[in-house]
Design an enzyme around this catalytic site. Structure first.
Site, PDB file in Angstrom:
ATOM      1  N   HIS A  53      16.007  29.563 -14.831  1.00  0.00           N
ATOM      2  CA  HIS A  53      16.151  29.805 -16.265  1.00  0.00           C
ATOM      3  C   HIS A  53      16.476  28.487 -16.975  1.00  0.00           C
ATOM      4  O   HIS A  53      15.921  28.176 -18.038  1.00  0.00           O
ATOM      5  CB  HIS A  53      17.263  30.833 -16.479  1.00  0.00           C
ATOM      6  CG  HIS A  53      17.395  31.310 -17.884  1.00  0.00           C
ATOM      7  ND1 HIS A  53      18.426  32.115 -18.309  1.00  0.00           N
ATOM      8  CD2 HIS A  53      16.631  31.087 -18.998  1.00  0.00           C
ATOM      9  CE1 HIS A  53      18.297  32.370 -19.601  1.00  0.00           C
ATOM     10  NE2 HIS A  53      17.213  31.751 -20.042  1.00  0.00           N
TER      11      HIS A  53
ATOM     12  N   GLU B  87      13.367  26.396 -17.038  1.00  0.00           N
ATOM     13  CA  GLU B  87      12.437  26.880 -18.073  1.00  0.00           C
ATOM     14  C   GLU B  87      12.780  26.256 -19.426  1.00  0.00           C
ATOM     15  O   GLU B  87      11.895  25.794 -20.159  1.00  0.00           O
ATOM     16  CB  GLU B  87      12.500  28.403 -18.155  1.00  0.00           C
ATOM     17  CG  GLU B  87      11.630  29.002 -19.256  1.00  0.00           C
ATOM     18  CD  GLU B  87      12.300  30.164 -19.962  1.00  0.00           C
ATOM     19  OE1 GLU B  87      12.331  30.147 -21.212  1.00  0.00           O
ATOM     20  OE2 GLU B  87      12.795  31.077 -19.282  1.00  0.00           O
ATOM     21  N   HIS B  88      14.067  26.235 -19.774  1.00  0.00           N
ATOM     22  CA  HIS B  88      14.496  25.615 -21.024  1.00  0.00           C
ATOM     23  C   HIS B  88      14.295  24.099 -20.984  1.00  0.00           C
ATOM     24  O   HIS B  88      13.818  23.494 -21.952  1.00  0.00           O
ATOM     25  CB  HIS B  88      15.992  25.893 -21.266  1.00  0.00           C
ATOM     26  CG  HIS B  88      16.284  27.256 -21.792  1.00  0.00           C
ATOM     27  ND1 HIS B  88      16.900  27.471 -23.001  1.00  0.00           N
ATOM     28  CD2 HIS B  88      16.061  28.485 -21.281  1.00  0.00           C
ATOM     29  CE1 HIS B  88      17.047  28.762 -23.214  1.00  0.00           C
ATOM     30  NE2 HIS B  88      16.548  29.411 -22.173  1.00  0.00           N
TER      31      HIS B  88
ATOM     32  N   GLU C  18      21.191  22.025 -21.630  1.00  0.00           N
ATOM     33  CA  GLU C  18      20.568  23.340 -21.481  1.00  0.00           C
ATOM     34  C   GLU C  18      21.263  24.205 -20.437  1.00  0.00           C
ATOM     35  O   GLU C  18      21.222  25.425 -20.524  1.00  0.00           O
ATOM     36  CB  GLU C  18      19.085  23.177 -21.103  1.00  0.00           C
ATOM     37  CG  GLU C  18      18.263  22.443 -22.138  1.00  0.00           C
ATOM     38  CD  GLU C  18      18.234  23.169 -23.472  1.00  0.00           C
ATOM     39  OE1 GLU C  18      18.150  24.413 -23.478  1.00  0.00           O
ATOM     40  OE2 GLU C  18      18.297  22.483 -24.514  1.00  0.00           O
TER      41      GLU C  18
END
Length: 379
Positions: free
Chosen positions: A12, A15-16, A90
């Site tokens: 996750h 992904e960011h 992030e």
């Protein structure tokens, strides 16, 4: 294919993070800049329990090629390899609040919100219980309690291991400039030598029971706020007709207040709602039956009622008209796709392709629905 090995939410965060600047596009947030200026019809990225997707689409050819170029560069040449501050921004970092240190970070804060409600807690607890030995037992989005365990070095190791053409799939749909798109893709894939494709292992089903807690407001009456969830691994991604049949059964058994299992529980005053669903699009689909907001002491009584109702239904058979109506409704919803259809078909293709199956398996349905209608007709 991105298979979690813990609940740090590394995929996750990746992904960011890959969308925060790349070799060819070194601006701080190319994703945000594209949202301002592009004529895109879809522009985003998504983390699933076992994959990460970076879809783009546009009705303008040059805009589409620009988007494709930016996303390919983000995925295969991201700035995260040389700039650790992207990870800290992030993922997670420390912040001083007076004499105290606290955690902060985009994904950390997002998952604090996602895991603060009862639904997030219950769903993750079910996965933990059903899949103690495979990737589905971890929180792919990230557990706020585990996210700070992730180091920048582990983050980079996960990127290098998984973000490789051997482990990737490219899906192209509709009226795109095919040769230009393939040339763009090849300009990145040609940088790599063959690598290792990540493999999912199957979970051997194990009987288990677990109790977890979720937060309630101090003034909230919690006397009937217990959730009872029954869950079972159903089979394999390849069992297309059986998985569709299970969706039909969920609808017939608990899809309305008149559905037999839901009616029995509500009529007995044993819960405020009943939901039953198939969790598919994974290597091993699972089924959950959840009774919402019960008195804790009634849990065993509810399970006994569910079993006795099920035995009656097995003995007397299901209503054929209701079965057929549910099959037809599911067939209509499956074929009557909402936009963006290209993305929906891409996700559907991954439901088999990601596991080594035929990418067309979940793109065609006539034969499967004919089989369901025959199953309903012949008991």
């Amino acid at each position: 294919k991105t298979l979690p090995e813990d609940s740090t939410g590394v995929f996750h965060i990746l992904e960011h993070s890959v969308l925060c600047g790349s070799e060819k596009y070194p601006v701080k947030e190319p994703f945000v800049e594209l949202l301002k200026s592009s004529m895109n019809t879809f522009l985003n990225a998504m983390t699933f329990p076992d994959k990460t997707m970076y879809p783009v689409s546009s009705r303008n050819e040059q805009d589409y090629l620009n988007l494709t170029s930016v996303y390919l560069d983000a995925v295969f040449a991201p700035k995260i390899l040389t700039n650790p501050n992207i990870f800290y921004q992030e993922g997670w970092h420390y912040e001083a609040e007076g004499q105290d240190l606290t955690y902060n970070g985009v994904v950390f804060n997002e998952m604090k919100g996602a895991m603060s409600g009862v639904d997030g807690v219950v769903e993750q607890a079910v996965q933990d219980m059903l899949f103690p030995d495979t990737c589905y037992g971890y929180n792919s989005g990230g557990d706020p309690a585990a996210i700070p365990d992730l180091t920048y070095e582990q983050f980079l190791d996960s990127y290098r291991k998984n973000y490789h053409p051997t482990n990737a799939r490219a899906y192209l749909a509709r009226d795109i400039p095919l040769e230009k798109t393939l040339a763009l893709i090849e300009s990145y894939l040609s940088r790599f030598t063959p690598g290792t494709r990540q493999q999912i292992t199957a979970q051997t089903p194990k009987a288990a029971a677990v109790t977890v807690t979720y937060e309630a407001a101090p003034e909230e009456d919690i006397s009937n706020k217990t959730q009872l969830v029954l869950a079972k691994i159903m089979g394999s991604w390849a069992d297309k007709t059986e998985n569709l049949a299970a969706n039909v059964l969920c609808d017939v058994l608990a899809g309305s207040n008149d559905a037999p299992i839901k009616r029995a529980i509500l009529a007995g005053g044993l819960g405020q709602d009943v939901s039953m669903r198939v969790n598919d699009g994974v290597y091993q689909p699972w089924l959950t039956l959840r009774v919402h907001n019960i008195v804790a002491q009634d849990a065993e009584k509810i399970q006994t009622l569910i079993r006795s109702t099920a035995r009656e239904l097995v003995a007397q058979g299901l209503n054929k008209e209701e079965l057929t109506a549910s099959i037809n409704r599911l067939a209509f919803l499956t074929k009557d796709m909402h936009e963006p259809q290209g993305l929906i078909r891409c996700i559907s293709a991954m439901d088999s392709w990601l596991y080594g199956g035929d990418p067309m398996l979940y793109l065609t349905y006539d034969e499967a629905f004919d089989a369901l209608r025959e199953m309903a007709r012949t008991d």
